[in-house]
Each structure stands twice: as structure tokens, then as C-alpha cells.
Design an enzyme around this catalytic site. Structure first.
Site, PDB file in Angstrom:
ATOM      1  N   ARG A   1      -9.531  -1.519  16.384  1.00 49.88           N
ATOM      2  CA  ARG A   1     -10.615  -2.288  15.372  1.00 49.88           C
ATOM      3  C   ARG A   1     -10.874  -1.345  14.018  1.00 49.88           C
ATOM      4  O   ARG A   1     -11.601  -1.666  13.291  1.00 49.88           O
ATOM      5  CB  ARG A   1     -11.723  -2.729  15.944  1.00 49.88           C
ATOM      6  CG  ARG A   1     -11.871  -3.862  16.829  1.00 49.88           C
ATOM      7  CD  ARG A   1     -13.143  -4.371  17.315  1.00 49.88           C
ATOM      8  NE  ARG A   1     -12.754  -5.257  18.489  1.00 49.88           N
ATOM      9  CZ  ARG A   1     -12.896  -4.997  19.784  1.00 49.88           C
ATOM     10  NH1 ARG A   1     -12.997  -3.836  20.373  1.00 49.88           N
ATOM     11  NH2 ARG A   1     -12.595  -5.888  20.524  1.00 49.88           N
TER      12      ARG A   1
ATOM     13  N   LYS B   1      -4.838  -3.515  -0.120  1.00 54.14           N
ATOM     14  CA  LYS B   1      -4.168  -4.826   0.559  1.00 54.14           C
ATOM     15  C   LYS B   1      -3.038  -4.443   1.717  1.00 54.14           C
ATOM     16  O   LYS B   1      -2.141  -3.555   0.988  1.00 54.14           O
ATOM     17  CB  LYS B   1      -3.567  -5.655  -0.513  1.00 54.14           C
ATOM     18  CG  LYS B   1      -4.671  -6.477  -1.435  1.00 54.14           C
ATOM     19  CD  LYS B   1      -3.873  -7.205  -2.691  1.00 54.14           C
ATOM     20  CE  LYS B   1      -3.281  -8.395  -2.248  1.00 54.14           C
ATOM     21  NZ  LYS B   1      -2.636  -9.111  -3.307  1.00 54.14           N
TER      22      LYS B   1
ATOM     23  N   ASN C   1      -1.212 -10.542  -9.443  1.00 53.61           N
ATOM     24  CA  ASN C   1      -0.180 -11.380  -8.829  1.00 53.61           C
ATOM     25  C   ASN C   1       0.817 -11.991  -9.373  1.00 53.61           C
ATOM     26  O   ASN C   1       1.619 -12.714  -9.284  1.00 53.61           O
ATOM     27  CB  ASN C   1      -0.427 -12.233  -7.702  1.00 53.61           C
ATOM     28  CG  ASN C   1      -1.340 -11.523  -6.254  1.00 53.61           C
ATOM     29  OD1 ASN C   1      -0.457 -10.720  -5.764  1.00 53.61           O
ATOM     30  ND2 ASN C   1      -2.476 -12.208  -6.148  1.00 53.61           N
TER      31      ASN C   1
ATOM     32  N   HIS D   1      11.432  -6.098  -3.849  1.00 51.32           N
ATOM     33  CA  HIS D   1      10.318  -6.546  -4.225  1.00 51.32           C
ATOM     34  C   HIS D   1      10.122  -6.403  -5.873  1.00 51.32           C
ATOM     35  O   HIS D   1       9.909  -7.568  -6.199  1.00 51.32           O
ATOM     36  CB  HIS D   1       9.081  -6.120  -3.636  1.00 51.32           C
ATOM     37  CG  HIS D   1       7.744  -6.455  -3.866  1.00 51.32           C
ATOM     38  ND1 HIS D   1       7.499  -7.711  -3.651  1.00 51.32           N
ATOM     39  CD2 HIS D   1       6.819  -5.854  -4.802  1.00 51.32           C
ATOM     40  CE1 HIS D   1       6.354  -7.871  -4.227  1.00 51.32           C
ATOM     41  NE2 HIS D   1       5.825  -7.073  -4.726  1.00 51.32           N
TER      42      HIS D   1
END
Length: 359
Positions: free
Chosen positions: A120, A142, A244, A264
Site C-alpha cells: 500500500r 503520474k 497531454n 512515445h
């Protein structure tokens, strides 16, 4: 060396930017390490930089072990994530064990997600070794893995303890990887800083030659922009989505072509041109501005046009994008160069007109 601070509601952490920093990792990272560490890297990076990180940990007397993963975007999946969990459990890693992500964007994303979910949540440090990861993916927390139906669809927001961006690692980058990172650099100018975009146009030849001063300035500027945006919007509820730009189209390219076929950054480059074309279709941008972005991408040896596939395939992939809201497709576009916006698209004719030259 230059240092930035990312200040988020969850906590704040430093970004160290400079040359030969991995050799100083024992000094720079000492405050952010615990008594035990796992260095997670890939086969390519391990041969280049793993010994230096091991040496730094040995100097500090930190118990450590290595997890070496296969290299490539095609391995950013559940199977590879489980290899990290296997290594952590086999070496009895506990909640205080620090994970060190040594590598490019794939390593940073997958190790960050492992850190967010193992027991966790355990601490982790980013040591990005590619231009793309230094200017973008290592900063902001992220983390994710890919799913066959969509890129980065399974992940978490989870901030690192520190980021160590050693510019010396860029000297070992293949030319194609350097170009892929430059797509994210150009993105920052297009979405929020026209002065930086102008600067890039004047300095792209030096950047592609990896001249130290301009390259250091570009990395610092991008990290500063991202740190400022993340501080305002840690979990992408508003302006962080601007980062983005080009990614909705770009992720569709990656999914359709097969992860790793287009890098990418290459997909984001073509996606930025499509985002500009969408803004043209909506009457917000003129063709000369789109061409200006395309020209800059081409100077960086990047594609300014996507591969050809059917409109139905484009829509299928883009409906899995993370910015879809209650079934409505949302795109990052431009009001003008240097000013991003987020637009909801419900009329598929607008997208068809945008994509028509490439169908």
C-alpha cells in the site's frame, strides 16, 4: 547543478539537474533513502549505470538488491510489474524499503506504480536517464502500466521522494531516443510558453548536438514549468491536463501500431500536429501555426504526420483515453501558440475532417 522544488499537497521534493550527478548520488540522495533499497532498472541501463548507483549505496552502508527488467514499451504491463513484486518479496522488502527507478519513462512509470501499490505504498526515487523522462515523466507523480486497449490506463498518482536528473546520461542515448524526448520539450513551448518556443526554434541545432548549456537550460525550463503546473493541480483535475497536448492522438498511434513500434515521443509529435489541426478545424489556430510546430518537430528528426489507419480505429482507441468524461471525448488543443485549452468533442465530423488527410 541546479535544484528545483516540486511542492504538492501531499509533500514536496527536490529535482537535481546537472552533469555527473549519479557519481554524487550518495551525497545528494542520502536524506531520501532508508536502510534498505531496491534498484529497479532494465537490461540496457543496467550495463551503463547500475554499478555507479550500487557504489553510492555501498558508500552509505545501505543494504540493497537489484531487479533488472526487459527493455521496451512493450514490457510496460502486468507481467513486468509482477517481476518487480516478485523481487521485492523474495528479498523481503518492507514498507520502508526505498525503490530507485533507474531508467527512462517506462522504468519510471512502472516502478512508481509498484511503489504506490506494494504494501500500500513504499518510498521511491526517480533517476531518469533519457531526455523524455528527465523533462516530463519523472516529475509529477503520474505512474502507470499499459493495457492492450489503452496506454497508462492502470496507475496511480504517487510522488517520488526526489528526482536526480543526470544530464551526462543523455550522451549514451541513441539519436532516435533523443528525438523522442525533444517532442516533450517542444510540447512545453506549444502549450504554455511562446518565448520558450521561440528559443527552441533558435537553438534546436545545438540541442540536437547535445551542446551542454542549451540542453541544461531546456531540461531545467521544462522541469520548472511542470513543477509549477503540478503544484497547482496534482491530480489532473484542471490545467495539468494541458500537459497531454498531442497525447490523445499519440496514444491512439501507439495502441494501433503496437507498443514500442512508434516511440512515445514520436507518437506525441505526430499527435501534436493533429491537435493543432483540430484547433484549426475549430477556428482557433491558423495553418501557419500548425506548420511552425511541424517544422520544429522535423528539425528534431520527429514525424510530423501520423501513420494511416481507419477513422473507426482512431475513434476506438481515443474512446479509451483517460480524458474521456462521462462518454464525451476531450482533447487538449491550442487557442494560439503558447496557450492550451481543453475541448469537448461530440461531433465526430470535426474529428473526421481533422484526420481526413491521414485516413
Amino acid at each position: 547543478m541546479r535544484t528545483l522544488t516540486v511542492a504538492t499537497p501531499s509533500h514536496q521534493y527536490p529535482i537535481f539537474i546537472g552533469k555527473n550527478l549519479i557519481a554524487q548520488a550518495d551525497t545528494l540522495l542520502k536524506p531520501y533513502l532508508s536502510k534498505k533499497a531496491a534498484i529497479v532498472t532494465n537490461e540496457t541501463v543496467a550495463a551503463l549505470y547500475l554499478p555507479a548507483v550500487q557504489t553510492a549505496l555501498n558508500k552509505l552502508g545501505i543494504e540493497h538488491f537489484d531487479i533488472v527488467l526487459p527493455d521496451g514499451e512493450q514490457h510496460k504491463n502486468w507481467q513486468t510489474l509482477n517481476l518487480i513484486f516478485d523481487g521485492l518479496m523474495q528479498n523481503r522488502a518492507d514498507r520502508k524499503t526505498t525503490l530507485i527507478a533507474l531508467g527512462g519513462g517506462v522504468i519510471g512509470d512502472i516502478v512508481g506504480f509498484a511503489a504506490a501499490t506494494y504494501q500500500r505504498g513504499v518510498p521511491f526515487i526517480q533517476v531518469p536517464t533519457t531526455l523524455l523522462s528527465q523533462v516530463d515523466s519523472s516529475v509529477g507523480g503520474k505512474t502507470a502500466i499499459n493495457h492492450p486497449l489503452g496506454k497508462n490506463m492502470i496507475g496511480a498518482f504517487y510522488q517520488p521522494r526526489a528526482v536526480l536528473a543526470d544530464l551526462s546520461t543523455l550522451a549514451t542515448l541513441p539519436a532516435r531516443e533523443l528525438s523522442a524526448g525533444m517532442a516533450e520539450v517542444i510540447k512545453y513551448g506549444a502549450l504554455g510558453d511562446l518565448d520558450f518556443l521561440n528559443w527552441l526554434e533558435n537553438h534546436m541545432p545545438e540541442l540536437m548536438r547535445q551542446e551542454p548549456a542549451p540542453l541544461a537550460e531546456a531540461v531545467y525550463h521544462c522541469c520548472k514549468m511542470k513543477a509549477d503546473i503540478v503544484a497547482q493541480d496534482e491530480t489532473e483535475q484542471g490545467i495539468r491536463a494541458w500537459l497531454n497536448l498531442g497525447h490523445t492522438f499519440g496514444h491512439a498511434i501507439e495502441a494501433e501500431m503496437g507498443y514500442g513500434v512508434w516511440l512515445h515521443g514520436e507518437a506525441v509529435a505526430a499527435g501534436m500536429v493533429l491537435a493543432c489541426r483540430l484547433s484549426e478545424t475549430l477556428g482557433r489556430l491558423n495553418p501557419a501555426d500548425t506548420q511552425r510546430i511541424a517544422n520544429l518537430l522535423e528539425q528534431a528528426a520527429l514525424p510530423a504526420a501520423p501513420p494511416r489507419f481507419t477513422f473507426e480505429k482512431w475513434i476506438e482507441h481515443m474512446r479509451h483515453d483517460k480524458k474521456v468524461d462521462s462518454g464525451t471525448m476531450r482533447f487538449v488543443g491550442l487557442n494560439r501558440l503558447g496557450e492550451a485549452n481543453i475541448t469537448e468533442i461530440t461531433d465526430m465530423a470535426i474529428l473526421r475532417e481533422t484526420l481526413q488527410p491521414y485516413l
